[in-house]
Design an enzyme around this catalytic site. Sequence first.
Site, PDB file in Angstrom:
ATOM      1  N   PHE A   1      -3.322  -2.858  -1.603  1.00 28.08           N
ATOM      2  CA  PHE A   1      -3.257  -2.643  -3.174  1.00 28.08           C
ATOM      3  C   PHE A   1      -1.579  -3.202  -3.606  1.00 28.08           C
ATOM      4  O   PHE A   1      -1.548  -3.273  -4.909  1.00 28.08           O
ATOM      5  CB  PHE A   1      -3.489  -1.344  -3.599  1.00 28.08           C
ATOM      6  CG  PHE A   1      -2.741  -0.277  -2.744  1.00 28.08           C
ATOM      7  CD1 PHE A   1      -1.317  -0.100  -3.169  1.00 28.08           C
ATOM      8  CD2 PHE A   1      -3.374   0.339  -1.602  1.00 28.08           C
ATOM      9  CE1 PHE A   1      -0.565   0.865  -2.422  1.00 28.08           C
ATOM     10  CE2 PHE A   1      -2.437   1.165  -0.877  1.00 28.08           C
ATOM     11  CZ  PHE A   1      -1.350   1.596  -1.197  1.00 28.08           C
ATOM     12  N   GLY A   2      -0.711  -3.100  -2.678  1.00 31.32           N
ATOM     13  CA  GLY A   2       0.614  -3.253  -2.975  1.00 31.32           C
ATOM     14  C   GLY A   2       1.538  -2.077  -2.386  1.00 31.32           C
ATOM     15  O   GLY A   2       1.086  -1.817  -1.192  1.00 31.32           O
TER      16      GLY A   2
ATOM     17  N   VAL B   1       3.284   2.112  -2.873  1.00 33.76           N
ATOM     18  CA  VAL B   1       3.508   3.349  -3.324  1.00 33.76           C
ATOM     19  C   VAL B   1       4.958   3.906  -3.160  1.00 33.76           C
ATOM     20  O   VAL B   1       5.609   3.946  -2.124  1.00 33.76           O
ATOM     21  CB  VAL B   1       2.474   4.211  -2.798  1.00 33.76           C
ATOM     22  CG1 VAL B   1       2.560   5.636  -3.724  1.00 33.76           C
ATOM     23  CG2 VAL B   1       0.953   3.883  -3.040  1.00 33.76           C
TER      24      VAL B   1
ATOM     25  N   LEU C   1       6.775   5.223   0.090  1.00 37.40           N
ATOM     26  CA  LEU C   1       5.872   6.104   0.720  1.00 37.40           C
ATOM     27  C   LEU C   1       4.955   5.242   1.476  1.00 37.40           C
ATOM     28  O   LEU C   1       4.456   5.836   2.529  1.00 37.40           O
ATOM     29  CB  LEU C   1       4.964   6.871  -0.386  1.00 37.40           C
ATOM     30  CG  LEU C   1       5.910   7.804  -1.172  1.00 37.40           C
ATOM     31  CD1 LEU C   1       5.052   8.491  -2.390  1.00 37.40           C
ATOM     32  CD2 LEU C   1       6.562   8.756  -0.468  1.00 37.40           C
ATOM     33  N   GLY C   2       4.437   4.038   1.263  1.00 37.53           N
ATOM     34  CA  GLY C   2       3.450   3.356   2.236  1.00 37.53           C
ATOM     35  C   GLY C   2       3.275   2.167   1.202  1.00 37.53           C
ATOM     36  O   GLY C   2       3.409   1.908   0.201  1.00 37.53           O
ATOM     37  N   GLU C   3       2.424   1.222   2.087  1.00 36.51           N
ATOM     38  CA  GLU C   3       1.839   0.018   1.456  1.00 36.51           C
ATOM     39  C   GLU C   3       0.528  -0.512   2.098  1.00 36.51           C
ATOM     40  O   GLU C   3       0.391  -0.025   3.135  1.00 36.51           O
ATOM     41  CB  GLU C   3       2.958  -0.983   1.605  1.00 36.51           C
ATOM     42  CG  GLU C   3       3.182  -1.515   2.939  1.00 36.51           C
ATOM     43  CD  GLU C   3       4.311  -2.621   3.239  1.00 36.51           C
ATOM     44  OE1 GLU C   3       4.457  -3.424   2.232  1.00 36.51           O
ATOM     45  OE2 GLU C   3       4.978  -2.715   4.202  1.00 36.51           O
ATOM     46  N   GLY C   4      -0.183  -1.215   1.433  1.00 39.34           N
ATOM     47  CA  GLY C   4      -1.416  -1.696   1.767  1.00 39.34           C
ATOM     48  C   GLY C   4      -2.126  -2.839   0.950  1.00 39.34           C
ATOM     49  O   GLY C   4      -1.097  -3.615   0.244  1.00 39.34           O
TER      50      GLY C   4
ATOM     51  N   ASP D   1     -16.026   6.037  -2.083  1.00 43.14           N
ATOM     52  CA  ASP D   1     -14.804   5.747  -1.049  1.00 43.14           C
ATOM     53  C   ASP D   1     -14.387   7.033  -0.452  1.00 43.14           C
ATOM     54  O   ASP D   1     -13.198   7.179  -0.288  1.00 43.14           O
ATOM     55  CB  ASP D   1     -13.685   4.888  -1.844  1.00 43.14           C
ATOM     56  CG  ASP D   1     -12.763   4.120  -0.642  1.00 43.14           C
ATOM     57  OD1 ASP D   1     -13.634   3.811   0.353  1.00 43.14           O
ATOM     58  OD2 ASP D   1     -12.053   3.795  -0.985  1.00 43.14           O
TER      59      ASP D   1
ATOM     60  N   LYS E   1       2.357   3.673  -8.118  1.00 42.92           N
ATOM     61  CA  LYS E   1       1.347   2.881  -7.459  1.00 42.92           C
ATOM     62  C   LYS E   1       1.596   1.483  -8.127  1.00 42.92           C
ATOM     63  O   LYS E   1       1.218   1.224  -9.159  1.00 42.92           O
ATOM     64  CB  LYS E   1       0.103   3.170  -7.328  1.00 42.92           C
ATOM     65  CG  LYS E   1      -0.798   2.287  -6.538  1.00 42.92           C
ATOM     66  CD  LYS E   1      -2.493   2.910  -6.728  1.00 42.92           C
ATOM     67  CE  LYS E   1      -3.598   2.065  -5.850  1.00 42.92           C
ATOM     68  NZ  LYS E   1      -4.655   2.600  -5.991  1.00 42.92           N
TER      69      LYS E   1
END
Length: 424
Positions: A103-104, A106, A98-101, A222, A127
């Site tokens: 944090f790692g 998803v 689904l995505g990444e950033g 946040d 996640k």
Amino acid sequence: MEDSKSKPWIPFTANCCSVEDHSICRNFSRCKPSRSDFSKNVAPLPSFRRLLFSDLSTRSNSTRINEDLQQSFGQDLYDFQLSELRGVTQNFSSNFLLGEGGFGTVHKGYVDDSLRPGLKAQAVAVKLLDIEGLQGHREWLAEVIFLGQLRHPNLVKLIGYCCEDEERLLVYEFMPRGSLENHLFKRLSVSLPWCTRLKIAIGAAKGLAFLHGAEKPVIYRDFKTSNILLDSDFNAKLSDFGLAKMGPEGSNTHVTTRVMGTYGYAAPEYVNTGHLTTKSDIYSFGVVLLELLTGRRAMDKTRPKDEQNLVDWAKPYLTSTRRLRCLVDPRLAGQYSVKGAKEMALLALQCVSLQPRDRPKMPAIIETLESLQHLRDMAVTSGQWPVSPKSGKNNAAYYAKGRKESGFGCKNSVVAASPRIKSK
């Protein structure tokens, strides 16, 4: 921005259930929550258990951490094995990414009712945290503790977790509409209607009100469009509680902590002093209101220098009905309430006041926003939006070219669909 190994958030699909990476501002760093942060009762329904964050976070043995979490949460959260989560995501397949950033990653997954007693068959978002990244074990644990004990229709539901050796994973309900950020700023997304924007703002406000209204308030810290997730009916739910913090206790008026957050959203007094209160969240909420109203990002380095900070750019427009037309998202093409936009602008102006005491509280914000839902004085039908023989879509494109419309004095009314600001 500080140098880091974190990657910018990269959405892979419009239907993305994600928790965005934190963009760390200059001199921003991770803080160590005190023992009292997680050891007090916060709200009668649901009440926080006396779960000691510091005790758990210092234990390197995953077995002991799992035992403590199981004892604290019981059947409220499911303790998954890593092999089970590999199975539901097809070994964290790139097809399910689904995505990444920072944090790692998803991944979307599917669980059936045979996996655990009482667990219904459903789609989930898994996640997978990068323990060596900016959001490591402590943020994982903070999220388990907060979302394991907080339940509300406008907070994303945490289904379970995995703590196995060095692996840290979280399992959430799947949010099919993805994040508000994707809908507002993704180039190919269809513009959100005015009524939907109002609905999202109200839902997000109710989530914050629940946190602030607890016996011991929770400061979300946040609040931003990427952390507002949407279900199939565009109901808003707050996600990512890795930075959440308990509010001040006793006679204290604020919590003093290291400053963390995202450019454009953090309250100025918090950035300058480290003093954190629920009014810090109110400022962030005001910024999101402006994003909903304008279709512009809180911070956009691709724009001219005097337009990069949304709050600074928007303030001169917020008190003038005539100038407000220049601020409203051109992709709405006049399909918005004139009075509603004016009231939302004034509310946003209050929320982003430099004086925290002048910012309204969440119940008052909800009351104001809900009063706007019945308004039907659309700008395009009341002469408050330039009408051309062409369609509204072409009319929005007219503004997107940055032209000046006679009698409106609107300059640089460009559709906001810029790429995400990356950490440098």
